[in-house]
Scaffold this active site. Structure first.
Site, PDB file in Angstrom:
ATOM      1  N   LYS A  88     -15.556   0.453   7.119  1.00  0.00           N
ATOM      2  CA  LYS A  88     -14.398   0.400   6.304  1.00  0.00           C
ATOM      3  C   LYS A  88     -13.148   0.727   7.106  1.00  0.00           C
ATOM      4  O   LYS A  88     -12.183   0.437   6.570  1.00  0.00           O
ATOM      5  CB  LYS A  88     -14.266   1.694   5.090  1.00  0.00           C
ATOM      6  N   ASP A  89     -13.501   1.260   8.379  1.00  0.00           N
ATOM      7  CA  ASP A  89     -11.923   1.496   9.294  1.00  0.00           C
ATOM      8  C   ASP A  89     -12.080   0.195  10.290  1.00  0.00           C
ATOM      9  O   ASP A  89     -11.128  -0.017  11.083  1.00  0.00           O
ATOM     10  CB  ASP A  89     -12.376   2.581  10.380  1.00  0.00           C
ATOM     11  N   ARG A 136      -4.781   2.965  -0.733  1.00  0.00           N
ATOM     12  CA  ARG A 136      -5.690   2.458  -1.885  1.00  0.00           C
ATOM     13  C   ARG A 136      -6.087   3.609  -2.871  1.00  0.00           C
ATOM     14  O   ARG A 136      -5.933   3.576  -4.143  1.00  0.00           O
ATOM     15  CB  ARG A 136      -7.098   1.843  -1.246  1.00  0.00           C
ATOM     16  N   ARG A 160      -9.388  18.139   6.875  1.00  0.00           N
ATOM     17  CA  ARG A 160      -8.620  17.748   5.664  1.00  0.00           C
ATOM     18  C   ARG A 160      -9.060  19.233   4.769  1.00  0.00           C
ATOM     19  O   ARG A 160      -8.234  19.609   3.912  1.00  0.00           O
ATOM     20  CB  ARG A 160      -9.319  16.594   5.194  1.00  0.00           C
ATOM     21  N   CYS A 247      -4.360  -1.547   7.059  1.00  0.00           N
ATOM     22  CA  CYS A 247      -4.101  -0.321   6.597  1.00  0.00           C
ATOM     23  C   CYS A 247      -2.910  -0.202   5.878  1.00  0.00           C
ATOM     24  O   CYS A 247      -2.677   0.855   5.196  1.00  0.00           O
ATOM     25  CB  CYS A 247      -4.173   0.590   7.673  1.00  0.00           C
TER      26      CYS A 247
END
Length: 802
Positions: A88-89, A136, A160, A247
């Site tokens: 996904k990156d 997103r 996080r 991105c």
């Protein structure tokens, strides 16, 4: 580039140094070691830019390559053999020289909520604060709960989680797969199903990246692939490639098998701000076809409108009215090499302008890349203009661009342009048809897609009587002329080469067919050029009306106010003089300066510029007033242009002095008023007090400041380029002052050596104060007479300060 690796060596696996990245790399190592135990493996930790910058959102510091560039560099150099990433990156396309293996079985693709106190999205209080670094996720959260406050949060999973506690956030959103791999399933409060939160394309899958030539390693990796993941995540990646996602934009895709054996694909696409989101669900049997259908559905729902605009053959005045209007309304313009800069000046200041031009042996972008960029920008902006030289469909590949848009479901409109095949000869005094001589013309391009001479049926062209026109043919003149003669055309047939057709640089070379190539070389005719062959070339002696009056070698610099092509540039262009503009200021209309009592009892309104007129009427209407509010008053205007602007608003000026200067207007008006009368001077802020000095003693004098000439941020400019211009044109004193400041210490050279064209006494006075020596002043304070002074000047002129 290293050769294919020796599989007897240790296989080095590159990865980022985060806990999750190391777990993923270790997982890959164990899988390979279990099945292919005959090889040795080593994990190499590599730090990336994305790891080093933690205090900014992703969309402010780069694209999806943010976490992979340094790893890919070591892969290409051979320092590592295999790179492990989260798919996904990864960018939609791998770096040149690299490739991905087939996909291994993916983990849970869903996103999840981790909440500090509650257990589900529904339980969160109003205005709860959720952290995420993904546009997103942020956009979809707001669709689920519009009251939520979304803040940006960056870092690895542990970071996080810590920030959530320290900042007392209500929750954060992460990928389920990463939490599963880290052994943190118990921290998950709620799984967000794809119908509510569409995940990133290929989320939950690993990207195994290698060099293209490492075929033996590719075979090992492909042996462990999962067919279902390859189908589903492969379709999601296909969608990402087709929309050009990165991105900066919210892009999601999730493809799953249905109960009937087919596939269901949910996709999401949004603009950069996330204010507009399009979610689409399609079903079918073929995953790749589903991706194409999803792109088309998103295009119909989300994309703006694209205008394929023909800019004409070179002269910016030859664009169509509709074409110019499209440029003025555009949010983004993709333009070619030969587009006049004056046309781009017509665009809004905030319009994004992207050069995608091509020239012989050098392409800024390949056509396929232009097509992709056009699609990408259509998703980002409501109105996109593809500005092409000449006509859209005449050798311009506009048809390919239209087909690429149609394939994606994006609405587009064609605005044709004047083609150089007819306009170029016309400007050179050559009609392509003429009664009694020739009734048709034949147009071909001289180049094929490999920049070789295109296939041309020279024999058929030579047999016919039509005018033969070859576009883009400068480097092929000798081959073209020889081909026509070999086909049977007479060597003494009239022919011409036209360079830079319709522009101020236009040059024409005329000769017999047999001599054309040699003459064009002797005269060093530059590209771009077109070739015209036929009897109509002989009419040039009678019909050529441009060459004698053209000033093709003359170039001036114009500092200006506001965007768009200035009137002075247009007037000079009509005379064939090239003008380069540099914006140094803008007119800002002031609001709410007019009140009913402001207008009460005014006998005369005095205007010295069109800006004063326009700003006065704009503010009048903004206050709910109209022309009845100035009924009974008389109007004085400085010059015919200001008077003309008044007439647009239904007012005919009562006084227009013969000499267009402020002092002349004030002197003439002072003889018609007395102390019982009120005169209101409608003006800009910070203007010269000369009119006040003349009028205040003889009437009730008032001033109404309705606009301001504000400086703008200095553009990129080389103050050493003064020799590039024969002169510099100033239409007001403030521009002279700003330009001198822009030149800095180099201004002294400009002031001594350069010729300055001044519109009137005030501008001349300012130039003299600044040290300018060679000043030519217009006879009247108007751009028309300024142009006349520029045209009359010759190289041996000593008429300075006239």
């Amino acid at each position: 580039m290293k050769k294919e690796i020796d599989m007897n060596m240790k296989i080095k696996i590159g990865t980022r140094g985060s806990k999750l990245a190391l777990i993923q790399a270790e997982y890959v190592r164990k899988c390979l070691e279990t099945v292919f135990s005959e090889y040795e493996y080593e994990i190499v930790i590599i730090k990336t830019k994305g790891d080093m910058i933690q205090d900014k959102p992703l969309n402010q510091i780069g694209d999806k390559g943010l976490f992979v560039k340094e790893i890919e560099e070591q892969l290409l150099s051979g320092d590592i053999h295999l790179a492990v990433h989260s798919m996904k990156d990864m960018p939609a396309h791998p770096a040149q020289g690299l490739a991905f293996s087939k996909l291994w079985k993916r983990a849970d693709a869903r996103d999840v909520l981790i909440l500090r106190e509650k257990h589900s999205l529904e339980e969160l209080p109003r205005n709860a604060v959720i952290g995420t670094g993904s546009a997103r996720r942020a956009g979809q959260l707001k669709r689920l709960r519009s009251d939520l406050n979304i803040i940006d949060i960056r870092g690895n999973v542990d970071t996080r989680l810590r920030k959530m506690e320290e900042q007392k956030l209500d929750g954060i959103v992460l990928a389920a797969a990463g939490l599963h791999r880290l052994g943190l399933r118990e921290r998950i409060s709620q799984y967000l199903e794809p119908k509510d939160m569409i995940p990133a394309p290929a989320q939950g899958t690993l990207a195994l990246e290698i060099r293209k030539e490492d075929k033996q390693l590719r075979q090992l990796l492909d042996a462990l692939s999962d067919a279902e993941t390859e189908q589903e995540a492969g379709a999601e990646r296909c969608f990402l490639k087709m929309v050009g996602g990165d991105c900066h934009l919210p892009v999601g895709a999730c493809c799953e098998k249905t109960e009937t054996g087919g596939f269901r694909m949910r996709v999401l696409y949004g603009n950069q701000t996330g204010e507009r989101l399009a979610a689409v669900c399609v079903e079918g049997e073929d995953p790749v076809k589903l991706a194409q259908d999803a792109v088309a559905a998103v295009g119909r729902k989300m994309a703006g409108r694209v205008y394929l605009v023909g800019a004409g053959p070179g002269d910016p005045g030859l664009i169509t009215v509709r074409g110019r209007e499209a440029i003025r309304q555009a949010d983004c313009i993709l333009y070619d090499r030969l587009i006049s800069p004056l046309l781009l000046e017509e665009a809004k200041p905030e319009c994004e302008k992207i050069y995608v031009g091509k020239e012989n042996h050098h392409h800024t972008m390949k056509q396929e890349e232009i097509n992709r960029l056009l699609v990408k920008k259509a998703y980002e902006y409501p109105r996109v203009v593809r500005l092409k030289g000449g006509d859209v469909y005449v050798f311009g590949r506009g048809g390919e661009e239209g087909m690429a848009l149609a394939e994606k479901g994006i609405s587009f409109q064609v605005i044709p342009g004047l083609s150089s095949c007819t306009a170029g000869p016309a400007y050179a005094g050559i009609p392509v048809t003429h009664r009694g001589i020739v009734g048709g013309f034949h147009v071909v391009t001289a180049h094929d897609r490999k920049d070789q001479l295109a296939y041309i049926d020279f024999e058929a062209m030579a047999r016919g009587r039509d005018t033969c026109i070859f576009l883009m043919g400068r480097s092929k003149i000798r081959e073209i002329t020889q081909g026509l003669m070999d086909g049977g055309m007479l060597p003494d047939t009239k022919a011409a080469v036209i360079s830079h057709a319709t522009t101020a640089k236009q040059r024409v070379c005329v000769a017999e067919l047999a001599d054309l190539a040699d003459k064009a070389e002797r005269e060093q005719m530059p590209a771009p050029a077109l070739i015209v062959v036929g009897d109509v070339v002989g009419l040039r002696e009678q019909l050529n009306v441009l060459d004698d009056g053209r000033q093709s070698d003359r170039k001036v610099l114009i500092p200006k106010l506001d965007s768009g092509i200035s009137k002075l540039s247009r007037l000079l262009l009509d005379q064939g003089i090239t003008a380069k503009e540099i914006k140094l200021g803008e007119i800002v209309y002031l609001e709410h300066v007019i009140r009913p009592d402001t207008l009460s009892g005014v006998d005369w309104f005095l205007f010295t510029s069109r800006h004063g007129v326009e700003s006065f009427w704009k503010d009048l209407e903004g206050c709910g007033l109209d022309a009845r509010s100035v009924a009974g008053a008389r109007f004085a205007a400085l010059g015919e242009n200001t008077a003309k602007c008044l007439r647009k608003h239904g007012i005919r000026a009562d006084l227009v002095p013969c000499c267009a200067s402020g002092e002349a207007l004030a002197q003439q008006l002072s003889g018609q008023v007395d102390k019982s009368q009120k005169v209101c001077y409608v003006k800009a802020k910070c203007t010269d007090p000369a009119l006040r000095r003349i009028l205040e003693p003889c009437c009730q004098y008032e001033e109404l400041e309705v606009y301001e000439n504000q400086p703008v941020e200095a553009p990129a400019f080389d103050p050493l380029c003064w020799k590039d211009f024969e002169g510099i044109c100033f239409t007001c004193a403030s521009l002279a002052e700003r330009f001198a400041a822009l030149c800095g210490e180099q201004w002294g050279k400009w002031a001594e050596e350069q010729i300055f064209y001044s519109i009137g006494p005030k501008t001349t006075e300012k130039l003299e104060v600044l040290g300018a020596v060679k000043i030519i002043q217009a006879e009247e304070t108007s751009m028309e007479t300024m142009v006349q002074r520029i045209l009359w000047r010759t190289e041996d002129s000593n008429e300075w300060k006239i």
